[in-house]
Scaffold this motif. Sequence first.
Motif, PDB file in Angstrom:
ATOM      1  N   ILE A  11      22.600  45.532  16.741  1.00 16.78           N
ATOM      2  CA  ILE A  11      23.107  44.688  15.683  1.00 16.78           C
ATOM      3  C   ILE A  11      23.618  43.465  16.273  1.00 16.78           C
ATOM      4  O   ILE A  11      23.597  42.464  15.497  1.00 16.78           O
ATOM      5  N   GLU A  14      20.907  40.840  16.894  1.00 14.22           N
ATOM      6  CA  GLU A  14      20.229  40.438  15.810  1.00 14.22           C
ATOM      7  C   GLU A  14      21.049  39.510  15.062  1.00 14.22           C
ATOM      8  O   GLU A  14      20.664  38.456  14.340  1.00 14.22           O
ATOM      9  N   CYS A  15      22.468  39.646  14.810  1.00 10.45           N
ATOM     10  CA  CYS A  15      23.331  38.456  14.365  1.00 10.45           C
ATOM     11  C   CYS A  15      23.297  37.258  15.285  1.00 10.45           C
ATOM     12  O   CYS A  15      23.205  36.251  14.340  1.00 10.45           O
TER      13      CYS A  15
END
Length: 115
Positions: A11, A14-15
Motif C-alpha cells: 500500500i 503504491e501510494c
Amino acid sequence: MDVLKFIVLLITSECLLGIFYYFITPKSIRKRQIIDYKSLLKGFVERMFLLISFIHDYPHALTLFGTLKLATRLKRDSEGDKVKESLYNDFYLFGNFISIIMAILYSYLYHQIIH
C-alpha cells in the motif's frame, strides 16, 4: 504478522508510485484532476497480476501482459501532432517498465518477507 507487513509495504509503495507518476506525467497528457484514479487502479491491477504470476513461477505471463498492452495501445486513435504522440508513447513505455519492475520487486519482497 509477515502478511500484514507485506500488505502495508504494498500500500505504501503504491501510494508513492501514484505520486511519482503524477510528477512524471507530461502536462499535455495530464487531465485537470489532480489524481487519475482510473489509471492508478489499472496500474495496481496490472502489478497484482504480474505479482501473482511471479509468485507462482509463471514468468511467461510477461508475454501475455505485453500482448495485452500492445493490443490496447493499437486501438488508440492517432490524434494531433507527432511530437505529442511521441511524448505519449515514451510515457506509456516508461510507465509499463515501472509496472514490471515494481511487480518483480513485490515478488522478491513477498519471498523475503512471507516465505
